[in-house]
Design an enzyme around this catalytic site. Structure first.
Site, PDB file in Angstrom:
ATOM      1  N   ASP A  68       0.796  -1.270  -0.084  1.00 46.21           N
ATOM      2  CA  ASP A  68       0.070   0.060  -0.091  1.00 46.21           C
ATOM      3  C   ASP A  68       0.814   1.201  -0.002  1.00 46.21           C
ATOM      4  O   ASP A  68       2.294   0.922   0.125  1.00 46.21           O
ATOM      5  CB  ASP A  68      -0.775   0.169   1.216  1.00 46.21           C
ATOM      6  CG  ASP A  68      -2.145   0.903   0.761  1.00 46.21           C
ATOM      7  OD1 ASP A  68      -2.092   1.595   0.278  1.00 46.21           O
ATOM      8  OD2 ASP A  68      -3.182   0.630   1.761  1.00 46.21           O
TER       9      ASP A  68
HETATM   10  C1  BGC Z   1      -5.261   3.188   0.053  1.00 45.08           C
HETATM   11  C2  BGC Z   1      -5.479   1.786  -0.797  1.00 45.08           C
HETATM   12  C3  BGC Z   1      -5.094   2.541  -2.405  1.00 45.08           C
HETATM   13  C4  BGC Z   1      -4.078   3.350  -2.594  1.00 45.08           C
HETATM   14  C5  BGC Z   1      -3.809   3.839  -3.674  1.00 45.08           C
HETATM   15  C6  BGC Z   1      -3.987   3.892  -0.325  1.00 45.08           C
HETATM   16  O1  BGC Z   1      -4.106   4.857   0.692  1.00 45.08           O
HETATM   17  O2  BGC Z   1      -4.933   2.377   1.303  1.00 45.08           O
HETATM   18  O3  BGC Z   1      -6.719   1.235  -0.693  1.00 45.08           O
HETATM   19  O4  BGC Z   1      -5.585   1.485  -3.268  1.00 45.08           O
HETATM   20  O5  BGC Z   1      -3.988   4.253  -1.521  1.00 45.08           O
HETATM   21  O6  BGC Z   1      -4.718   4.727  -3.981  1.00 45.08           O
END
Ligand code: BGC
Length: 754
Positions: free
Chosen positions: A264
Site C-alpha cells: 500500500d
Molecule cells: C489505500 C489503498 C489504495 C491506495 C492507492 C491507499 O491509501 O489504502 O486502498 O488502493 O492508497 O490509491
C-alpha cells in the site's frame, strides 16, 4: 534468444526468462517501483530507476508516461493502476455505482460481476489496466473510516462477492482489450485494527486470521485475481508489507499464488517513520522484498535500498528474479507487451463512459442495494401527496451521494473537484422527476451533515468547494416551515465524504451536525416523515428512528441514486436489499457482528441488550414471505458430501418481490469455541404474489471445518444445526440438526503451524 520476450507465440514463462536474462540489476529493481505524480515526475523516475507501475494517471497523462517507458532500452511497458472501487469514480463523468458495502446488500454475485465488467471497460478506455479492487477486509468496528469500502462482516459472503467482482474486472481473458487485472486488498486483517482506528495494529491471532480474515482472500485468489495489496497496519506487530508468514508461507507456499504483491501507499517508508520497526528505508525495503512484497507503491529510497541490499548479499538474486518474474508475468498476461492498444487510452472513450447501458446497470445496482430498515405501512406511496417537503443535508449533495473514492474524495487531486452536476441524479432530482408532475416538491437543506468546526484528517485537504459547510439558508426553521406546508416529509440524512475513508475514523456514530435536532423539529410538525439515509456505513439512529414512519437506507448510491430511491418509494420496484453489516443500538455495544461466540456473561449489558438494532441479513419488503418445511436430503453425512438444504418460501403478500433466503450453520459441540452461527449459503429468488417456491441450497460438509489452535484445518464429527430464514435473527430462523459421521484433519503447510 534475447528477443524472445517480444515474440507473442512463445510461452509466457519462456518470455519471462528471456527478458530476465536481458535485464540489468537496475532494470530489475526498477520494475519493483510504482510511481505517482505528474508526467515530469514520471520522466525523472523512468530516467533514473525505470519503473514498473504507476498509479492514478489516466488519459493523455498516462499516454505520455507510457511513451517514455517504451523509449527505454528494453521498452518494458508500465502497468497503470487506479482506484476504481465502485465504478471509475476518479474519472470525471464516469458511471459511479453504489459503494462496495452498498453493493453487498444485494447479495448478488451476478450483479457484482456486471459492475466489475462495466467498471473495467470505463477504466480501460481511459488507459489503466489494473484496478485496486476488490477490498476484502472484513467489517468489524463501525467507527473505522473505511468500513463502507468492505463487503460487510461475513467472510463467506465477502468471498463470493469479491470473486464475482474479480471475474467482472478480469473477464475470461485478461488480454481482452477491456479486461483489467484485479487487486485483492488489504492483505490482511485491516478491518480489525484496534478500536476501528485506521492503520494501527491488528491484534489478531493466527487462528483468527485463518478462520475469519484469510479465507476471503483465498477464495478471490482461487478465482484468479492476479495481484494482492498489503495493508497499512501491523499484524502481530509486524508490518503487513514485511510479514513473512502472510506473504510467503500463506500466500505463496500454501495458496500457490503466482501473481504479484504490491505494497500500500508508502508502507515501506511508514514501517520506518510511523511504525518504528526499521532504522531506515534501506533496511525496510530489503525486509519487504525478503518477506514477499514485490512492488513498492511510491516509497522514496526503495530502489536504492533494494539495490544496495542485493549488492551486499542481504537479498539473493533468486528472490529478486522470482519477484520480477511475478511482476512481468502479470504484464504479459494483461497483453501489455503484445497489444499497443492495451497500453494506451482508447478512442471509443466518449461512447463508452456513462453510456445509457452503464447508467441502466447503475440504476439496477442501486435498487438492489437499498435496504428498507423500517416501514409502518406508509411505503410504498400509493396515493401521491399534494405537497412533499424534501429536507436534509444529503438530499442534494453530490459528494455524499457518490461516496468515497470518487472525485471530491480526498485521494484525488483535481482542479475542479466535483463530478459534472448533470451526471449525478441526486435524491432531490430523482424525487422531482418521479413525483414532480403530480406533487409539488419543496426543498430546504435544514442543516449540514457535520459541523464546520469538526476536524477532518489533516493530511488530506478537504476537497469539497469552499463554503461547503456554510450554514444553509433558513436553517432548521426553513425546513420546518416547508414541512408544515406539506403532506409528507422526506428527510435525506447521513454522513459526508469528510467523515468517511482513510484517516476519517469517528468516535461518535450518531448522525453529525444538527441532524438529530432537525428530525426532532420535523417530528413536532406532526407530518408523516420518511427518512432516507445516504450513509457510508451503519450509524447509531436510536434518537431519531422513532420519529419516522419508514427508513430506507440508500447508502452512497452513486450516479443513479435519485432515480432509484424515487422508484422504490413509489413502489415501482419492491426493495429487497439485506444488511451485510449489523447496526448497533449504541456504539458501546460493538462488536455486534452476527457470528458471535457464546459465553456466560456475553448475553446483555447493564443498560441494554446485546442484540443489534438491525441484524445482519435484515431488510424489509413491501410484501411478506413465509418460510416452512425445512428439510435436508439426509440425516447423516460423510466429510466429502454436501447437504442439500430445502425450504419452502411463500410470498404471502399482494406484491411481487425478491427474497434473500439465508442458510446458517452451528457446530453444536466443538472442541474449540464455535460461533453461534455462520452463513454457509444463500439463494436470491423472485416470487409473484401468492407464489411458493422450494429453495435448495447446497452446503459442502468441508465448509463446516475450522482452523484449530494448532493451525490445522479440522472437521469434527458430531451434530450441526442448520438454520434457514430471512435474516440472522434467531426468532426468524427454522432449524434442523444433522450429523457428520467422519472427522477429517487437513494439516496445513509448515508455515501455518502455530
Ligand atoms: C489505500 C489503498 C489504495 C491506495 C492507492 C491507499 O491509501 O489504502 O486502498 O488502493 O492508497 O490509491
Amino acid at each position: 534468444m534475447p528477443d524472445d520476450y517480444k515474440n507473442s507465440s512463445q510461452p509466457i514463462e519462456r518470455r519471462i526468462s528471456a527478458l530476465l536474462a536481458a535485464m540489468t540489476p537496475e532494470e530489475k529493481v526498477g520494475q519493483m517501483v510504482m510511481g505517482a505524480g505528474s508526467p515530469e515526475c514520471a520522466r525523472q523516475l523512468i530516467h533514473k530507476n525505470f519503473i514498473g507501475g504507476y498509479l492514478h494517471a489516466m488519459g493523455e497523462h498516462l499516454a505520455e508516461i507510457q511513451r517514455c517507458a517504451e523509449a527505454t532500452r528494453l521498452g518494458i511497458p508500465i502497468l497503470f493502476g487506479i482506484d476504481a472501487i465502485h465504478g471509475h469514480g476518479l474519472w470525471k463523468g464516469a458511471t459511479i455505482f453504489p459503494t462496495q458495502l452498498a453493493l453487498s446488500c444485494a447479495w448478488s454475485p451476478e450483479m457484482l460481476e456486471r459492475v466489475g465488467r462495466i467498471t473495467a471497460k470505463e477504466v480501460r478506455v481511459t488507459g489503466p489496466q489494473w484496478v485496486f479492487s476488490p477490498q476484502l477486509d472484513i467489517g468489524r468496528d463501525i467507527r473505522w473510516g473505511r468500513l463502507g469500502e468492505t463487503f460487510g462482516e461475513d467472510v463467506f459472503l465477502a468471498g463470493e462477492l469479491g470473486a464475482a467482482l474479480c471475474r467482472g474486472y478480469q473477464g475470461n481473458d485478461l488480454r481482452h482489450l477491456y479486461s483489467v487485472a484485479a487487486c485483492a486488498k488489504h492483505f490482511a486483517g485491516y478491518g480489525d485494527t484496534v478500536g476501528g482506528r485506521d492503520s494501527t495494529d491488528s491484534e489478531v491471532s493466527r487462528k483468527k486470521l485463518l478462520n475469519d480474515y484469510l479465507p476471503v482472500f483465498e477464495r478471490v485468489l482461487a478465482e484468479g485475481c492476479r495481484t494482492v495489496m498489503t495493508g497499512y497496519q501491523t499484524v502481530e506487530g509486524i508490518p503487513c508489507t514485511t510479514h513473512h508468514w502472510l506473504l510467503r508461507d500463506v500466500l505463496r507456499e500454501q495458496w500457490k499464488f503466482d501473481g504479484f504483491v504490491v505494497t500500500d501507499w508508502d508502507t515501506v517508508g511508514r514501517a520506518v517513520r510511523e511504525q518504528f520497526v526499521f532504522q531506515n528505508v534501506g533496511e525496510a525495503s530489503a525486509a519487504a522484498i525478503r518477506a514477499g512484497s514485490e512492488m513498492s507503491m511510491v516509497t522514496e529510497g526503495f530502489f536504492e535500498g533494494v539495490l544496495a541490499a542485493w549488492r551486499k548479499g542481504e537479498i539473493d538474486t533468486d528472490t529478486v528474479d522470482a519477484a520480477v518474474a511475478n511482476l512481468l508475468r502479470v504484464k504479459f498476461e494483461v497483453g501489455l507487451f503484445d497489444d499497443p492498444k492495451k497500453r494506451y487510452p482508447l478512442p471509443e472513450r466518449e461512447e463508452i463512459v456513462y453510456c445509457s447501458a452503464h447508467r441502466k446497470a447503475a440504476f439496477e445496482a442501486v435498487v438492489a442495494s437499498c435496504v428498507l430498515l423500517e416501514n409502518n405501512g406508509i411505503l410504498p406511496l400509493r396515493t401521491l401527496p399534494k405537497k412533499i417537503a424534501v429536507v436534509g443535508p444529503n438530499a442534494d449533495d453530490l459528494f455524499a451521494q457518490l461516496g468515497g473514492w470518487s472525485i471530491g474524495a480526498p485521494q484525488g487531486e483535481f482542479a475542479d473537484p466535483v463530478q459534472p452536476r448533470e451526471r449525478v441524479v441526486t435524491i432531490l432530482d430523482g424525487l422531482r422527476s418521479a413525483f414532480g408532475s403530480q406533487s409539488e416538491i419543496l426543498y430546504a437543506k435544514g442543516c449540514n451533515a457535520m459541523h464546520g468546526t469538526d476536524k477532518v484528517a489533516d493530511f488530506f485537504l478537504p476537497h469539497q468547494p469552499v463554503g461547503y459547510l456554510d450554514e444553509p439558508e433558513g436553517g432548521i426553521g426553513e425546513a420546518v416551515r416547508i414541512a408544515g406546508e406539506s403532506d409528507l416529509v422526506v428527510a435525506v440524512l447521513g454522513d459526508t465524504q469528510s467523515q468517511v475513508g482513510e484517516g476519517n475514523d469517528r468516535s461518535d456514530m450518531r448522525l453529525g451536525g444538527d441532524q438529530e435536532a432537525l428530525v426532532a423539529a420535523l417530528q413536532k410538525t406532526g407530518k408523516p416523515l420518511i427518512l432516507v439515509l445516504v450513509v457510508s456505513k451503519p450509524h447509531i439512529i436510536e434518537n431519531i428512528r422513532g420519529a419516522a414512519s419508514a427508513i430506507l437506507c440508500a447508502w452512497n448510491p452513486g450516479s443513479e441514486g435519485g432515480h432509484a430511491v424515487a422508484a422504490l418509494l413509489k413502489g415501482e420496484i419492491n426493495p429487497s436489499g439485506k444488511l451485510t453489516q449489523s447496526w448497533p443500538r449504541s456504539l458501546g455495544q460493538q462488536p455486534v457482528h452476527y457470528d458471535q461466540k457464546p459465553g456466560w456473561h456475553a448475553t446483555r449489558f447493564v443498560s441494554e441488550c446485546a442484540e443489534p438494532r438491525y441484524p445482519f441479513g435484515h431488510g424489509l419488503s413491501y410484501t411478506s414471505f413465509a418460510y416452512s418445511d425445512l428439510q435436508t436430503d439426509k440425516e447423516t453425512y460423510g466429510a466429502d458430501e454436501s447437504i442439500r438444504v430445502r425450504v419452502s418460501v411463500k410470498n404471502t403478500g399482494e406484491t411481487a418481490g425478491d427474497e434473500i433466503v439465508q442458510c446458517y450453520v452451528r457446530d453444536v459441540v466443538r472442541s474449540e469455541l464455535a460461533p453461534l452461527k455462520q452463513l454457509k449459503g444463500w439463494a436470491k429468488i423472485s416470487l409473484a404474489a401468492g407464489e411458493t417456491q422450494e429453495v435448495c441450497i447446497s452446503v459442502p460438509i468441508s465448509s463446516l471445518g475450522f482452523y484449530n489452535c494448532d493451525g490445522a484445518r479440522v472437521l469434527e464429527a458430531g451434530e450441526f444445526t442448520i438454520m434457514v430464514g430471512p435474516s440472522s435473527e434467531n426468532g426468524q430462523l427454522l432449524s434442523k440438526t444433522i450429523a457428520v459421521t467422519t472427522a477429517a484433519t487437513h494439516k496445513t503447510t509448515e508455515g501455518n503451524t502455530l
